[in-house]
Design a protein around this motif. Structure first.
Motif, PDB file in Angstrom:
ATOM      1  N   LEU A 183      35.717  35.041  36.634  1.00 14.59           N
ATOM      2  CA  LEU A 183      36.001  36.421  37.034  1.00 14.59           C
ATOM      3  C   LEU A 183      34.708  37.230  37.006  1.00 14.59           C
ATOM      4  O   LEU A 183      34.032  37.288  35.985  1.00 14.59           O
ATOM      5  CB  LEU A 183      37.027  37.047  36.092  1.00 14.59           C
ATOM      6  N   ARG A 210      33.880  40.952  38.547  1.00  8.76           N
ATOM      7  CA  ARG A 210      34.237  42.103  39.371  1.00  8.76           C
ATOM      8  C   ARG A 210      34.395  43.343  38.510  1.00  8.76           C
ATOM      9  O   ARG A 210      34.489  43.269  37.296  1.00  8.76           O
ATOM     10  CB  ARG A 210      35.524  41.845  40.132  1.00  8.76           C
ATOM     11  N   LEU A 215      43.991  37.033  41.197  1.00  8.32           N
ATOM     12  CA  LEU A 215      43.907  36.610  39.799  1.00  8.32           C
ATOM     13  C   LEU A 215      45.198  35.903  39.392  1.00  8.32           C
ATOM     14  O   LEU A 215      46.283  36.455  39.546  1.00  8.32           O
ATOM     15  CB  LEU A 215      43.674  37.814  38.878  1.00  8.32           C
TER      16      LEU A 215
END
Length: 184
Positions: free
Chosen positions: A86, A88, A127
């Protein structure tokens, strides 16, 4: 620390979490020990070299994982996350709920606190949901294992309360002290 926005206006305190580096000792010892075994002369060279190469590969793999880039910031704009899998910035508008929770213990081993995120409808569809919100059971994404950071869960909870507001639930804290005294 206070951070100014693009217009020079201070907007609030951001909290940056730092990786706990205490787990580096064992993999580093494996790499060094394996390297020493590789250069030592003696009998049973093949077996010793296999063990040494295994120790170097195992320790090296764990070290690479521990040294990967990590960033987790709780701020006025949202969460800035940079960890394996991840990378971001998650705006507060994309967050339906956040919770600090402790998953059930497995095989008698205690679990560590986790930060769970329930995305807002239509947001963050990429996600994968791998957990459930502790209050209402909604599908959630595990953002962070708090055992991997130096900051205490209470510090993280304070920052999330300050920035996320009513989106955040601290399922670790239990009932406030005043409520516990009334029920006794």
């Amino acid at each position: 620390m206070m951070r100014p926005d693009d217009h020079g206006v201070e907007r609030g305190y951001d909290m940056e979490l730092h990786r706990n580096r205490g787990a580096l000792v064992l993999p580093l010892a494996c790499v060094i020990g394996g390297g020493v075994l590789l250069v030592l002369p003696g009998e049973h060279v093949l077996l010793r070299r296999l063990v040494a190469v295994g120790a170097v590969l195992l320790g090296g793999g764990v070290l690479v994982g521990l040294l990967r880039p990590f960033r987790f910031v709780v701020g006025a704009d949202g969460l800035s996350v940079r960890r394996p899998g991840l990378r971001r910035t998650i705006a507060w508008a994309e967050v339906a709920a956040l919770a600090l929770a402790r998953p059930p213990a497995r095989q008698g081993l205690p679990s560590t606190p986790r930060l769970l995120l329930v995305p807002a409808p239509g947001a963050l569809a990429d996600l994968p949901a791998d957990a459930h919100h502790p209050v209402d059971g909604r599908a959630a994404v595990e953002l962070l294992d708090l055992a991997r950071v130096r900051e205490r869960p209470a510090e993280v909870a304070a920052a999330l309360t300050r920035h996320a507001g009513d989106r955040f639930v601290d399922a670790l804290g239990g009932a406030p002290a005043a409520d516990r005294h009334r029920t006794l």
